[in-house]
Design an enzyme around this catalytic site. Sequence first.
Site, PDB file in Angstrom:
ATOM      1  NE  ARG A 130      -4.128  -1.917   1.851  1.00 21.11           N
ATOM      2  CZ  ARG A 130      -4.080  -2.965   2.668  1.00 21.11           C
ATOM      3  NH1 ARG A 130      -3.195  -3.021   3.636  1.00 21.11           N
ATOM      4  NH2 ARG A 130      -4.919  -3.954   2.516  1.00 21.11           N
ATOM      5  CE  LYS A 146      -0.115  13.574 -14.739  1.00 22.10           C
ATOM      6  NZ  LYS A 146      -0.424  14.024 -16.115  1.00 22.10           N
ATOM      7  CD  GLU A 190       7.660  15.389 -22.689  1.00 23.95           C
ATOM      8  OE1 GLU A 190       6.942  16.391 -22.505  1.00 23.95           O
ATOM      9  OE2 GLU A 190       7.177  14.233 -22.840  1.00 23.95           O
ATOM     10  CE  LYS A 231       5.898  17.139 -14.234  1.00 21.69           C
ATOM     11  NZ  LYS A 231       6.006  15.848 -14.875  1.00 21.69           N
ATOM     12  CD  GLU A 262      -3.496  16.007 -15.878  1.00 22.16           C
ATOM     13  OE1 GLU A 262      -2.303  15.672 -15.759  1.00 22.16           O
ATOM     14  OE2 GLU A 262      -4.220  15.667 -16.820  1.00 22.16           O
ATOM     15  NE  ARG A 295       1.089  16.788 -13.136  1.00 22.94           N
ATOM     16  CZ  ARG A 295       1.770  16.033 -12.287  1.00 22.94           C
ATOM     17  NH1 ARG A 295       1.501  16.092 -10.994  1.00 22.94           N
ATOM     18  NH2 ARG A 295       2.722  15.221 -12.712  1.00 22.94           N
ATOM     19  CG  ASN A 345      -1.417  16.029 -20.054  1.00 23.81           C
ATOM     20  OD1 ASN A 345      -0.387  15.506 -19.612  1.00 23.81           O
ATOM     21  ND2 ASN A 345      -2.524  16.127 -19.341  1.00 23.81           N
ATOM     22  CG  HIS A 372       1.885  14.509 -23.694  1.00 22.14           C
ATOM     23  ND1 HIS A 372       2.541  15.689 -24.012  1.00 22.14           N
ATOM     24  CD2 HIS A 372       2.768  13.797 -22.945  1.00 22.14           C
ATOM     25  CE1 HIS A 372       3.747  15.671 -23.461  1.00 22.14           C
ATOM     26  NE2 HIS A 372       3.907  14.547 -22.816  1.00 22.14           N
ATOM     27  CG  HIS A 375      -0.202   9.485 -24.711  1.00 22.81           C
ATOM     28  ND1 HIS A 375      -0.833   9.915 -23.570  1.00 22.81           N
ATOM     29  CD2 HIS A 375       1.128   9.641 -24.472  1.00 22.81           C
ATOM     30  CE1 HIS A 375       0.079  10.305 -22.684  1.00 22.81           C
ATOM     31  NE2 HIS A 375       1.267  10.164 -23.211  1.00 22.81           N
ATOM     32  CG  HIS A 401       6.664   9.722 -24.361  1.00 22.66           C
ATOM     33  ND1 HIS A 401       5.294   9.580 -24.326  1.00 22.66           N
ATOM     34  CD2 HIS A 401       6.939  10.856 -23.666  1.00 22.66           C
ATOM     35  CE1 HIS A 401       4.771  10.575 -23.633  1.00 22.66           C
ATOM     36  NE2 HIS A 401       5.749  11.364 -23.215  1.00 22.66           N
TER      37      HIS A 401
END
Length: 366
Positions: free
Chosen positions: A124, A146, A188, A230, A240, A244, A248, A251, A255, A268
């Site tokens: 956990r 993330k 990026e 960032k 987000e 935030r 993206n 992206h 993606h 990527h």
Amino acid sequence: MRIIPVDLGHCSYRIVLGHQVFAEAETGRLLAAAASDRKCLIVTDTTVGPLYADQAQASLVRAGAAACSVVTFPAGEASKTLSTVATLYEAAVSAQLDRSDCVVALGGGVVGDVAGFSAATYMRGVSYLQFPTTLLALVDSSVGGKTGVDLAAGKNLVGAFHQPSLVVGDLTFLGSLPVREMRCGLAEVAKYAMIMDVDFYGELMANAQLLLAREPRVAERVIARCCRLKVKVVQADETEQGMRAILNYGHTFGHALEKVGGFSRLNHGEAVSAGMGMAVDLASAAGLSSVDLPSRQDDLFSRLGLPLTASMPDVNPDDVLAAMQADKKVQGGRLRLVLPREIGRVEVLDYTDTERMLKAIEGRLG
Ligand code: NAD
Ligand code: GLY
């Protein structure tokens, strides 16, 4: 050496950046605070492990780690899966990690995302450290918490927010990074200029050659600036709920390109680069930005050696759009896109004009 604080209440941490930073006394102190008397499991990949795992292990032992073992998985996006996570859980059990121990991600964004997700979920949640070794990981994925893995249905569909307890980025590790991977990170880097910092656009235009040559002072300054940008966004919106999402930019297109390319045709960063091209073309065609914005973005990307298109002329734009519609940024069936207004300013919009989207995709597939 620079230390950038990330202020997130009880999840606050620091980013240490510089050349040969593992040899610095201050890094030793920060590592001791994060890892002394704890068992550490270094997670790395088959390329990075042979290069840097010994050094990382020695630094952790010097900092007082109770034990330090290493687990390695095959390099590349194809390893960003739940089955890799299962092997990391097994390694954690073998190393007898308990809830007070920690995971150390040594590698690029794939290692960081998978190791971070394993740390978020093993027992956990245990703490983890990020030792980023690609430019992309230094400027983006190691910061902000993330973590996650891909499913066959799409990128990053399973994950968790889990902040690292320390990020140590030794820029000398960039010395072994292939040029293609360096460019992925530059995508990026350029993203930050386009979404939130017009002055940074100017700096990148002026210093692109030095950056490509990995000139140490320029590289450190640029990486630190990206981290600060960032951090500013993450501090304002850690999970987000709103702003935030600007991170993206490109992206959702990117993606989808990665997915239609079977996660093997484009890296990527390459997919995101072409995706930002699609987004800027769409913004311009939709009258959201000036007509010259695509060429201004392309100028910067060309200087940085970034791909302006996906180089996948055989792909059907409809398949890319379908993949976009399966992206996790779709909310209530509405596609949310980050679209540029001008250099340094973007907006997050629900976008529904599929004809325009298909045109923008088609224009950058070839
Ligand atoms: P990567 O981790 O696959 O690394 C690229 C390649 O470079 C790999 O083969 C790796 O073994 C090799 N490599 C790494 N460091 C090296 C070094 N110093 N010298 C030589 N080779 C080295 O890819 P990446 O571009 O770093 O990361 C991409 C991943 O990051 C994607 O899965 C993407 O979704 C994710 N990402 C996550 C976030 C986030 O916020 N969590 C942000 C951006 C991207
Ligand atoms: N790379 C996107 C984010 O961290 O939110």
